[in-house]
Design a protein around this motif. Structure first.
Motif: not given
Length: 243
Positions: A92-99, A124-138
């Motif tokens: 999501q591109k950050v567009t609001d001036e205050a944001a 431009d600033f962009w936020v990566l709004a998470p949908v899901r995570y895949r975590y591998i700890g080893g």
């Protein structure tokens, strides 16, 4: 187990500050396009990136915001035996001036050189709004996760005030944190961020996240944690739920 995995995945995202951003190629439909991006986490615990409008990955995101970012432990000798996390997200591109202003104030502390090219070039600033995570700890520690992101209760004025106060008045304490954590001493360290679970120090171009022994949810608790660390003879063991 999920609470522990969520914490470990979040800690990895906090400890690292660059990842491989994969987008859907506009010029080569059907193929993923990978690029390296620096990032920090925003007030909601989501990856915040600053990217050029002419970059290939930006064109790709404008066409299809679905993306992922892979983050792995730095300097790993065996990449399959250490932690890594893939954040599947909607960009999501950050567009609001205050944001935009808030994002800039936060991001510049982590990456001070970005201020010049952000203002001089089309970034431009962009936020990566998470949908899901895949975590591998080893080996064998593999998880699909949904609740990794954690909002920073100090984001904004409170965090800025604490960071500025520590850098202006408590350089010796920061130097002691560096000593305790065994960080490089090539340049004087500066505090750049504080969240409920730890703090970020910058040493030269490198960023390092150091975890508090216990979660801090108020500025008073942060102050107490920083004072205790300033007088500690070793970095404390992190206390966290294991289930």
């Amino acid at each position: 187990m999920s609470a522990k995995a969520n914490r470990q995945a979040r800690a990895l995202l906090l400890k690292e500050y660059r990842g491989v951003l994969s987008t859907h190629s506009k010029s080569m439909p059907g193929f993923p396009f990978g690029s390296v991006v620096p990032y920090c986490l925003d007030d909601q615990g989501r990856p915040l990136i600053l990217i050029s409008r002419i970059a290939q990955h930006t064109h790709n995101l404008q066409r299809d915001p679905k993306c992922s970012m892979l983050v792995g432990e730095r300097d790993a000798e065996d990449v399959q035996a250490v932690g890594r996390v893939t954040v599947m997200a909607e960009a999501q591109k950050v567009t609001d001036e205050a944001a935009v202003e808030a994002a800039a104030q936060h991001y510049y502390r982590y990456f001070p050189e970005s201020e010049s090219y952000h203002s001089a070039h089309d970034f431009d600033f962009w936020v990566l709004a998470p949908v899901r995570y895949r975590y591998i700890g080893g080996f064998g520690a593999i998880h699909w996760l949904d609740d990794v992101a954690l909002a920073n209760p100090f984001a904004g004025a409170a965090e800025t005030s604490m960071v500025e106060h520590m850098n202006e008045d408590h350089a010796k304490a920061i130097a002691h944190y560096v000593e305790l954590a065994g960080l490089p001493k090539t340049e004087p360290a500066t505090l750049v961020g504080i969240d409920s679970e730890g703090m970020h120090l910058r040493v030269g171009p490198g960023l390092y996240w150091l975890a508090f022994a216990e979660a801090c949810n108020t500025p008073t608790q942060v102050r107490q944690a920083l004072v205790q660390l300033a007088h500690a003879d070793k970095w404390p063991t992190v206390e966290a739920a294991e289930a």
